[in-house]
Motif scaffolding. Sequence first.
Motif, PDB file in Angstrom:
ATOM      1  N   LYS A   1       1.070  -1.318  -0.019  1.00  0.00           N
ATOM      2  CA  LYS A   1       0.050  -0.097  -0.183  1.00  0.00           C
ATOM      3  C   LYS A   1       0.881   1.215   0.066  1.00  0.00           C
ATOM      4  N   GLY A   2       0.259   2.307  -0.786  1.00  0.00           N
ATOM      5  CA  GLY A   2       0.759   3.632  -0.556  1.00  0.00           C
ATOM      6  C   GLY A   2       0.399   4.337   0.669  1.00  0.00           C
ATOM      7  N   GLY A   3       1.213   5.412   0.695  1.00  0.00           N
ATOM      8  CA  GLY A   3       0.703   6.447   1.579  1.00  0.00           C
ATOM      9  C   GLY A   3       1.971   6.768   2.472  1.00  0.00           C
ATOM     10  N   PHE A   4       1.631   7.893   3.397  1.00  0.00           N
ATOM     11  CA  PHE A   4       2.838   8.114   4.395  1.00  0.00           C
ATOM     12  C   PHE A   4       3.066   7.048   5.456  1.00  0.00           C
ATOM     13  N   SER A   5       4.010   6.593   5.986  1.00  0.00           N
ATOM     14  CA  SER A   5       4.131   5.811   7.148  1.00  0.00           C
ATOM     15  C   SER A   5       3.692   6.929   8.218  1.00  0.00           C
ATOM     16  N   PRO A   6       3.351   6.470   9.381  1.00  0.00           N
ATOM     17  CA  PRO A   6       3.058   7.204  10.657  1.00  0.00           C
ATOM     18  C   PRO A   6       4.345   8.217  10.969  1.00  0.00           C
ATOM     19  N   GLU A   7       5.628   7.530  10.912  1.00  0.00           N
ATOM     20  CA  GLU A   7       6.863   8.265  11.058  1.00  0.00           C
ATOM     21  C   GLU A   7       7.251   9.242  10.212  1.00  0.00           C
ATOM     22  N   THR A   8       6.943   9.028   8.860  1.00  0.00           N
ATOM     23  CA  THR A   8       7.255   9.925   7.696  1.00  0.00           C
ATOM     24  C   THR A   8       6.277  11.168   7.596  1.00  0.00           C
ATOM     25  N   LEU A   9       5.016  10.892   8.295  1.00  0.00           N
ATOM     26  CA  LEU A   9       4.189  11.938   8.337  1.00  0.00           C
ATOM     27  C   LEU A   9       4.533  12.980   9.437  1.00  0.00           C
ATOM     28  N   HIS A  10       4.985  12.311  10.637  1.00  0.00           N
ATOM     29  CA  HIS A  10       5.478  13.296  11.548  1.00  0.00           C
ATOM     30  C   HIS A  10       6.366  14.078  11.118  1.00  0.00           C
ATOM     31  N   GLY A  11       7.563  13.375  10.378  1.00  0.00           N
ATOM     32  CA  GLY A  11       8.606  14.226   9.885  1.00  0.00           C
ATOM     33  C   GLY A  11       8.351  14.939   8.818  1.00  0.00           C
ATOM     34  N   GLU A  12       7.470  14.865   7.954  1.00  0.00           N
ATOM     35  CA  GLU A  12       7.271  15.828   7.017  1.00  0.00           C
ATOM     36  C   GLU A  12       5.985  16.652   7.017  1.00  0.00           C
ATOM     37  N   MET A  13       5.367  16.594   8.165  1.00  0.00           N
ATOM     38  CA  MET A  13       4.185  17.286   8.315  1.00  0.00           C
ATOM     39  C   MET A  13       4.237  18.961   8.220  1.00  0.00           C
ATOM     40  N   GLU A  14       5.562  19.364   8.738  1.00  0.00           N
ATOM     41  CA  GLU A  14       5.698  20.723   8.426  1.00  0.00           C
ATOM     42  C   GLU A  14       5.824  21.116   7.140  1.00  0.00           C
ATOM     43  N   SER A  15       6.366  20.534   6.395  1.00  0.00           N
ATOM     44  CA  SER A  15       6.753  20.671   4.901  1.00  0.00           C
ATOM     45  C   SER A  15       5.148  20.605   3.964  1.00  0.00           C
ATOM     46  N   LEU A  16       4.559  19.795   4.649  1.00  0.00           N
ATOM     47  CA  LEU A  16       3.090  19.589   4.105  1.00  0.00           C
ATOM     48  C   LEU A  16       2.344  20.950   4.611  1.00  0.00           C
ATOM     49  N   LEU A  17       2.347  21.275   5.520  1.00  0.00           N
ATOM     50  CA  LEU A  17       1.580  22.507   6.243  1.00  0.00           C
ATOM     51  C   LEU A  17       2.187  23.789   5.499  1.00  0.00           C
ATOM     52  N   ALA A  18       3.421  23.668   4.969  1.00  0.00           N
ATOM     53  CA  ALA A  18       3.777  25.056   4.221  1.00  0.00           C
ATOM     54  C   ALA A  18       3.344  25.158   2.966  1.00  0.00           C
ATOM     55  N   LEU A  19       2.798  24.016   2.444  1.00  0.00           N
ATOM     56  CA  LEU A  19       2.126  24.255   1.029  1.00  0.00           C
ATOM     57  C   LEU A  19       0.859  25.184   1.237  1.00  0.00           C
ATOM     58  N   LYS A  20       0.992  26.171   0.600  1.00  0.00           N
ATOM     59  CA  LYS A  20      -0.020  27.429   0.553  1.00  0.00           C
ATOM     60  C   LYS A  20      -1.543  27.003   0.033  1.00  0.00           C
ATOM     61  N   ARG A  21      -1.371  26.137  -0.781  1.00  0.00           N
ATOM     62  CA  ARG A  21      -2.544  26.090  -1.689  1.00  0.00           C
ATOM     63  C   ARG A  21      -3.822  24.697  -1.547  1.00  0.00           C
ATOM     64  N   LEU A  22      -2.866  23.812  -0.627  1.00  0.00           N
ATOM     65  CA  LEU A  22      -3.877  22.592  -0.449  1.00  0.00           C
ATOM     66  C   LEU A  22      -4.268  22.935   0.906  1.00  0.00           C
ATOM     67  N   GLU A  23      -5.586  22.588   1.044  1.00  0.00           N
ATOM     68  CA  GLU A  23      -6.414  22.592   2.267  1.00  0.00           C
ATOM     69  C   GLU A  23      -6.398  21.258   2.771  1.00  0.00           C
ATOM     70  N   ILE A  24      -5.547  21.055   3.726  1.00  0.00           N
ATOM     71  CA  ILE A  24      -5.354  19.574   4.278  1.00  0.00           C
ATOM     72  C   ILE A  24      -6.575  19.375   5.160  1.00  0.00           C
ATOM     73  N   MET A  25      -7.532  18.649   4.861  1.00  0.00           N
ATOM     74  CA  MET A  25      -8.889  18.309   5.696  1.00  0.00           C
ATOM     75  C   MET A  25      -8.365  17.204   6.752  1.00  0.00           C
ATOM     76  N   GLY A  26      -7.612  16.404   6.550  1.00  0.00           N
ATOM     77  CA  GLY A  26      -7.274  15.488   7.706  1.00  0.00           C
ATOM     78  C   GLY A  26      -6.731  14.319   7.054  1.00  0.00           C
ATOM     79  N   LEU A  27      -6.817  13.084   7.442  1.00  0.00           N
ATOM     80  CA  LEU A  27      -6.161  11.885   7.261  1.00  0.00           C
ATOM     81  C   LEU A  27      -6.995  10.878   6.586  1.00  0.00           C
TER      82      LEU A  27
END
Length: 235
Positions: free
Chosen positions: A133-159
Amino acid sequence: MSDVSENLSVVLAAIHNACVRVGRRRESVELIAVSKTFSCDFVREAVEAGHLVFGESKLQEAELKIAASPSGLHWHFIGRLQRNKVRRIMQEFEVIHAIDSLRLASFADEIACELGLFPKVFIQVNIASEASKGGFSPETLHGEMESLLALKRLEIMGLMCIPPAGPTAESSRPGFVALRELRDAVEARYDVKLPSLSMGMSGDYEVAIEEGATHVRVGSAIFGKRSYQVDGELG
Ligand SMILES: *Cc1c(COP(=O)(O)O)cnc(C)c1O
């Protein structure tokens, strides 16, 4: 004629009951009727029964269906997101459920900027770290969340997740709990709100609602058994 309208009533009643069991408001759960592989006649039947929210996992199939369906419906893209289709998917769909890497998220953010859009997206988590399966591993998500949040256009609703298939609906519960707890942890650590959880399919949506799902993706329980698999479907 098929049993779409009857099946829909059964699913809606089960959603209602699951909400009652755990003291949730019915409006906190959105039912996405997954119409992949089914013709627009099936979509029309669901629309006539009052349902307006649909899920598709292949762009080409969806484009034909969307064009042939009444306007005013809400289309969610639940399939694997291919780079070369991101632009069209963003134009056709209201919500994208399976952003599965930071690379893809950054690319989608650029396209959204070009199109002048602020797309609603879910981040897909490979909650049980399955090789298939694809997707972020929980560890990767923790590590990359800051970069994801820096994306100004995507409205991240959740997981979003698809837990390992098990023999019963209960088999999925640990995966649903893990996704909710991961969401809570990320919210606390990054001081963000990730209000939505896209989890639960025909076999386990009631359990998913008990564990906090806000979006359940239900196909076969509404439209019947699919006669073929969709390429590029999420494993
Ligand atoms: C096909 C699909 C569903 C719906 O599956 P059913 O078991 O028919 O309800 C839900 N989510 C995703 C990502 C899918 O690909």
